[in-house]
Design an enzyme around this catalytic site. Structure first.
Site, PDB file in Angstrom:
ATOM      1  N   ASP A   1      -1.911  -5.140   3.830  1.00  0.00           N
ATOM      2  CA  ASP A   1      -2.050  -5.451   5.250  1.00  0.00           C
ATOM      3  C   ASP A   1      -2.917  -6.684   5.468  1.00  0.00           C
ATOM      4  OD1 ASP A   1      -0.437  -3.357   5.910  1.00  0.00           O
ATOM      5  OD2 ASP A   1      -2.060  -1.978   6.394  1.00  0.00           O
TER       6      ASP A   1
ATOM      7  N   TYR B   1       2.204  -5.407  13.345  1.00  0.00           N
ATOM      8  CA  TYR B   1       1.045  -4.715  12.778  1.00  0.00           C
ATOM      9  C   TYR B   1       0.205  -4.092  13.881  1.00  0.00           C
ATOM     10  CZ  TYR B   1      -2.860  -3.841   9.622  1.00  0.00           C
ATOM     11  OH  TYR B   1      -3.847  -3.232   8.873  1.00  0.00           O
TER      12      TYR B   1
ATOM     13  N   GLU C   1      -9.556  -5.040   5.634  1.00  0.00           N
ATOM     14  CA  GLU C   1      -9.382  -3.931   4.701  1.00  0.00           C
ATOM     15  C   GLU C   1      -8.218  -4.198   3.756  1.00  0.00           C
ATOM     16  OE1 GLU C   1      -9.148   0.957   4.763  1.00  0.00           O
ATOM     17  OE2 GLU C   1      -8.919  -0.168   6.620  1.00  0.00           O
TER      18      GLU C   1
ATOM     19  N   ASP D   1      -5.402  -7.395   7.582  1.00  0.00           N
ATOM     20  CA  ASP D   1      -6.772  -7.359   8.090  1.00  0.00           C
ATOM     21  C   ASP D   1      -7.755  -7.387   6.925  1.00  0.00           C
ATOM     22  OD1 ASP D   1      -6.372  -4.869   7.022  1.00  0.00           O
ATOM     23  OD2 ASP D   1      -6.593  -3.771   8.901  1.00  0.00           O
TER      24      ASP D   1
ATOM     25  N   GLU E   1       0.799  -1.229   0.000  1.00  0.00           N
ATOM     26  CA  GLU E   1       0.000   0.000   0.000  1.00  0.00           C
ATOM     27  C   GLU E   1       0.825   1.267   0.000  1.00  0.00           C
ATOM     28  OE1 GLU E   1      -0.132  -2.408   2.319  1.00  0.00           O
ATOM     29  OE2 GLU E   1      -2.089  -2.543   3.250  1.00  0.00           O
TER      30      GLU E   1
ATOM     31  N   HIS F   1      -4.248 -12.309  14.645  1.00  0.00           N
ATOM     32  CA  HIS F   1      -3.103 -11.426  14.607  1.00  0.00           C
ATOM     33  C   HIS F   1      -2.259 -11.631  15.856  1.00  0.00           C
ATOM     34  CE1 HIS F   1      -5.596  -8.403  12.014  1.00  0.00           C
ATOM     35  NE2 HIS F   1      -5.390  -9.551  11.424  1.00  0.00           N
TER      36      HIS F   1
ATOM     37  N   ARG G   1      -2.919  -2.642  13.839  1.00  0.00           N
ATOM     38  CA  ARG G   1      -4.392  -2.738  13.881  1.00  0.00           C
ATOM     39  C   ARG G   1      -4.760  -4.174  14.233  1.00  0.00           C
ATOM     40  NH1 ARG G   1      -3.534   0.414   9.169  1.00  0.00           N
ATOM     41  NH2 ARG G   1      -4.057   2.604   9.520  1.00  0.00           N
TER      42      ARG G   1
END
Length: 773
Positions: free
Chosen positions: A149, A370, A153, A151, A76, A417, A372
C-alpha cells in the site's frame, strides 16, 4: 575447553587438544573426552590457530550462479494479488506477504534506549515460511517489485520485506497505485521508484514511540490497578476525550427557557386553513430571552391583545454546495450515520472493494481507490469521466461551469493520495448489485453517490422570510416565519441525506400564504408557548470521535478503527447503541494516566508529535532525534509513576452464584481477553466461567435467559443460555415487551420498528415503549 561427547551424550572437558584445519580450510580443535577417552572435535578458531596457515581449499567448489528470469511482485493480501495478477503478463509472479512479515518482539521492549533507540525486529513464527518462499523466489527473479500500500505503513512493510527476505536492492523496485485497475497498474510498473526511506523512518519513529509508551506504562497499570490493562499514545488521548465528555455531561446543569409561536392569518381572509406559524425572535429590540414561567405569563397576556402587521417580505435564493468526496474519516462517519457501520466494519468492507471483487468480467476488479487517505484530491481523468457521466445522465445543467476543487478539514493531509472514489464512475451501484454482498453494495453505493455528487452543480433553493411586527400595550415584538424549497436539485439528485423526505423548511414554506403583503394586518389565532431546557453535549459516537481526532490532528487514517476496538476490548468503554460510555475502569485508568503522564493524554502534545513525524517523513528530521526528544521527559514521568502512583484495590461484583469447587462467591473479573467469572478465593481456587451478557429477556422456547453471543467472525447474535439443549437464536435483538397482538417475542427490526417472531407484524418502537411504560 568443552565439547560434546557422543558417548557421554553431554558436554565434557577436552584433553590432548590440537589445533587443526579441515580439508576445506575451516579451523577446529581435536582432542579426547576427559571422562571416557572418546575422540572429540570442536569447530572454531582459537588462540592456538594464530600463525598457522590453512591449507588450500581443494574440495569446496564455487557454485555456479543460476540464471535469473521472470519478475516477482509482492503485495500484502491474496485478494490484492489475484486482482493484480489479471493485469500483468505471464512473466510476472504475484505473491502475498499476508500483512506484516517483521515487527518488534512482543515479549520485550525491543528498543535499545542506550544505543540510539535501535529497534530489534523479528520474523514471527507464522511468517517464516512466507519469508522463506519470498527469499527463494527473489533469488530466482530478474526483477522484484514491492507493491504494498502507498501509505507510510505500506512503505514500512516493503522495507521489512526487503530486510527479512534479503532482497537485492539493485533488482528491487517500488511501485504504488491509488487504485487496482489496468491503467493504474500499467502506469505504476512503467514508472517504478526506489523505496522512500523517509516514509519508512517516520513509521519506525511512530512504532517505537508507541512501543515505549505502551510497553512501559502498561506494567505500571498491571501492578497498580489490575492485569490486562494497556495505555497508548493515541488510545489514551481518545479515552480522555470520552471521559472528559462524560464528566461534562454529569456536571451539566440545565437552564430553562421558553419559546413562543403565534398562529396568524391575514386579516379578513376568513380561512383558518390559510394560517401560518411565526416564531417570536425579539422583545423590545433585544433577542428573546424568557427564562421562567413567571416571566412568560405577562408577555403572553400582552401578545394576545397586540396588533400584528407584516413589516417585510424577503424573497431570495440560497445556494447549497455539494459535499467533498470521501476521505477515510468522513467515510467512516457517514457509514456510521447512514448504514450503522462501525469504523472497523467500514474499513473491512472498503478493503474488499479496493482489493477487488469479481463483477462478471472474468476476474477480480478493484472497485474503489485506496481507502486510507486524508486527501480530497481527484485525478483529472476521474473528474472528466464524472462530468461526462453527469451530463449524459442528468443533463448539461447539472455539470458545474468550473471543475470543483476541495480542501480537507484535517490539520495535516499527508501523502498526495486521492480521495476515496469509484475506480470507474460507469460502474453504477445498480449495475453491480448482483455481484456484491449486501454490505459491499451499501458501502459502494454510498461512495459512488458521494463522489458523483461532489462533481455536480450546487443545489439552489427559493427562500421566503416574513417579518411580522406586533405592538402590545407593554412591549414591541418581532416575529419571523420562514421557509425554503428546492428550485434546482443539483447534486441532491444523487446524494441527499434526507433520502427524498420533505424537510421542515419545505413544510414551513407550504404553510405561508401566497397572498401576504407588506403592511398587511394579521389576526392572531393562537399562541403556542413551549418550555425548553438547555441540553448537555452528546456522548461521543464512533463517528463524532473520529471527527474530533481528525480536527485536532491526532492519529492517522489507518489508526481510527483500531483505536475503538482497543478501548472496547480493554473494558475502558462500552457501546450503548451508537454512543460510547466510559466504564469505571476507563475512569480509573484515564485519571491515573492523566495525573502521572499528563503529556501523553494532552491533545496538543499528541498533535505536535504527528507534526514532528511529518517532518521525518519529509526528510527534514531524523526519527532518532524525535524519539530522543520525547523520551527524556517521559522517562522522568515513568520513574515518578513507579514510586508515587497509588495502588487501586479492585472491587469485585458478585454474580449471585457460589463456586462449584470451593463454595466461595463467584465474582466478575477482568482478564487479558475481557470480562469473565472467577472465584473470589483466587489464587487458592482457580475456577473460572465464561461471562455472558444477559439482555433481560426470557427465551420463548424453554424460559431460559437470552444472552448476547458472538460468532467466530465476531458477529453478534442472541441465543438461549441453555444451549445446546435449547437452539433458539436470533440475529436481531429480542425486546422485553411482548407483541401487542399475540403476546409473542418482539425483536428490533430496525432503529424505529419492532417485529413479532410469531405473527410477523411490525410496530413502532416508541409506541410499544409508551404502552409498556
Amino acid at each position: 575447553m568443552k565439547a560434546y561427547c557422543v558417548k557421554c551424550k553431554e558436554k565434557q572437558e577436552m584433553e590432548s587438544t590440537n589445533a587443526v584445519f579441515t580439508a576445506t580450510g575451516t579451523p577446529g580443535t581435536r582432542g579426547t573426552c576427559s571422562v571416557c577417552g572418546t575422540n572429540m572435535f570442536l569447530m572454531g578458531k582459537t588462540e592456538a590457530h594464530e600463525g598457522m596457515v590453512p591449507p588450500e581449499n581443494t574440495k569446496r567448489k564455487t557454485k555456479k550462479e543460476k540464471p535469473r528470469s521472470g519478475k516477482l511482485v509482492i503485495v500484502e493480501s491474496p485478494a490484492k494479488a489475484r486482482t493484480i495478477n489479471r493485469y500483468l503478463g505471464k512473466d510476472y509472479k504475484v505473491v502475498a506477504s499476508v500483512g506484516h512479515v517483521r515487527d518488534l518482539l512482543k515479549s520485550r521492549l525491543s528498543v535499545d534506549i542506550e544505543n540510539n533507540f535501535e529497534p530489534s525486529y523479528r520474523v514471527p513464527n507464522d511468517k517464516r515460511s512466507v519469508v522463506k518462499e519470498i527469499k527463494q523466489l527473489g533469488q530466482k527473479a530478474d526483477e522484484i517489485y514491492l507493491a504494498t500500500d502507498l501509505d507510510r505503513e505500506g512503505e514500512a512493510i516493503a522495507w521489512h520485506l526487503m530486510e527479512a527476505a534479503e532482497l537485492d536492492p539493485e533488482r528491487t523496485k517500488r511501485v504504488v497505485f491509488h487504485e487496482i485497475t489496468r491503467e493504474a497498474i500499467e502506469e505504476s510498473f512503467a514508472n517504478p521508484a526506489a523505496l522512500n526511506m523517509n516514509l519508512v523512518n517516520a513509521q519506525q519513529g511512530r512504532r517505537i514511540v508507541d512501543r515505549l509508551v505502551g510497553f512501559q506504562i502498561s506494567p505500571i497499570l498491571w501492578e497498580k490497578v489490575r492485569g490486562g490493562l494497556t495505555a497508548g499514545r493515541v488510545q489514551s488521548v481518545s479515552l480522555r476525550l470520552i471521559v472528559d465528555r462524560e464528566r461534562e455531561i454529569e456536571a451539566f446543569i440545565p437552564d430553562e427557557y421558553w419559546s413562543i409561536g403565534a398562529e396568524l392569518i391575514p386579516e379578513g381572509s376568513g380561512q383558518e386553513n390559510n394560517s401560518y406559524l411565526a416564531n417570536l425572535t425579539h422583545l423590545d429590540g433585544k433577542k428573546l430571552q424568557i427564562d421562567s414561567k413567571e416571566s412568560l405569563e405577562p408577555i403572553l397576556k400582552d401578545m394576545e391583545t397586540a396588533r400584528y402587521e407584516v413589516r417585510k417580505i424577503r424573497r431570495g435564493t440560497r445556494v447549497r454546495k455539494p459535499y467533498p468526496p470521501f476521505i477515510t474519516s468522513t467515510m467512516q462517519q457517514d457509514a456510521s450515520r447512514q448504514l450503522n457501520f462501525s469504523a472497523k466494519k467500514t474499513m473491512a468492507v472498503a478493503q474488499q472493494l479496493y482489493q477487488g471483487i469479481d463483477v462478471g468480467n472474468g476476474g477480480e476488479t478493484g472497485l474503489i481507490t485506496y481507502m486510507r487517505t486524508d486527501s480530497t484530491n481527484i485525478s483529472d481523468g476521474a473528474q472528466e469521466a464524472a462530468r461526462k457521466f453527469v451530463q449524459d445522465k442528468y443533463g448539461e445543467a447539472y455539470v458545474p461551469s468550473e471543475i470543483p476543487h476541495y480542501t480537507t478539514k484535517a490539520k495535516r493531509a499527508q501523502e498526495a493520495h486521492e480521495a476515496v472514489r469509484p475506480t470507474s464512475v460507469s460502474r453504477t451501484p445498480k449495475a453491480l448489485k448482483g455481484f456484491l454482498k449486501k454490505d459491499q453494495y451499501r458501502l459502494y453505493k454510498l461512495i459512488w453517490q458521494r463522489f458523483v455528487a461532489s462533481q455536480m452543480a450546487a443545489a439552489v433553493y427559493d427562500t421566503l422570510s416574513v417579518i411580522v411586527g406586533a405592538d402590545g400595550s407593554e412591549h414591541a415584538y418581532v416575529l419571523r416565519a420562514s421557509g425554503s424549497k428546492i428550485k434546482f436539485p443539483g447534486f441532491l439528485q444523487v446524494y441527499d441525506r434526507n433520502n427524498g423526505k420533505t424537510s421542515k423548511a419545505e413544510k414551513d414554506l407550504e404553510r405561508i400564504p401566497d397572498n401576504l403583503l407588506e403592511s398587511q394586518i394579521q389576526e392572531l389565532i393562537k399562541l403556542f408557548p413551549e418550555q425548553h431546557f438547555t441540553q448537555p453535549p452528546p456522548r461521543f459516537s464512533e463517528a463524532s470521535l473520529v471527527s474530533t481526532l481528525e480536527e485536532n490532528g491526532i492519529g492517522r487514517p489507518s489508526t481510527y478503527a483500531p483505536i475503538m476496538g482497543k478501548l472496547i476490548q480493554r473494558g475502558y468503554i462500552v457501546k450503548d447503541g451508537r454512543r460510547l460510555n466510559p466504564t469505571e475502569t476507563g475512569f480509573i485508568v484515564n485519571d491515573l494516566v492523566s495525573e502521572y503522564f499528563s503529556s501523553i493524554v494532552d491533545v496538543g502534545f499528541t498533535a505536535q508529535m504527528e507534526i514532528e513525524l511529518d517532518q521525518v517523513a519529509s526528510g527534514k528530521d531524523q526519527w532518532q532525534d524525535t524519539v530522543r526528544e520525547f523520551y527524556g521527559p517521559f522517562s522522568d514521568q515513568l520513574d515518578f509513576a513507579k514510586r508515587e502512583m497509588p495502588k487501586i484495590e479492585p472491587v469485585y461484583i458478585s454474580v449471585g452464584k457460589s463456586c462449584p469447587e470451593c463454595g466461595h462467591d463467584l465474582v466478575q473479573r477482568w482478564g487479558r481477553y475481557g470480562l469473565y467469572i472467577g472465584c473470589s478465593d483466587k489464587p487458592n481456587c482457580s475456577h473460572t466461567e465464561k461471562w455472558v451478557e444477559k439482555i433481560g429477556v426470557t427465551c420463548p422456547n424453554d424460559g431460559g435467559e437470552l444472552i448476547e453471543r458472538r460468532t467466530r467472525k465476531g458477529r453478534t447474535f442472541y441465543g438461549c443460555d441453555n444451549y445446546p439443549e435449547c437452539d433458539f437464536a436470533s440475529w436481531k435483538k429480542p425486546l422485553p415487551e411482548p407483541c401487542p397482538s399475540c403476546g409473542g417475542l418482539l425483536v428490533a427490526a430496525n432503529k424505529n420498528h419492532a417485529q413479532c417472531t410469531v405473527c410477523n407484524l411490525e410496530f413502532k418502537l416508541d409506541e410499544i415503549q409508551k404502552v409498556s411504560g
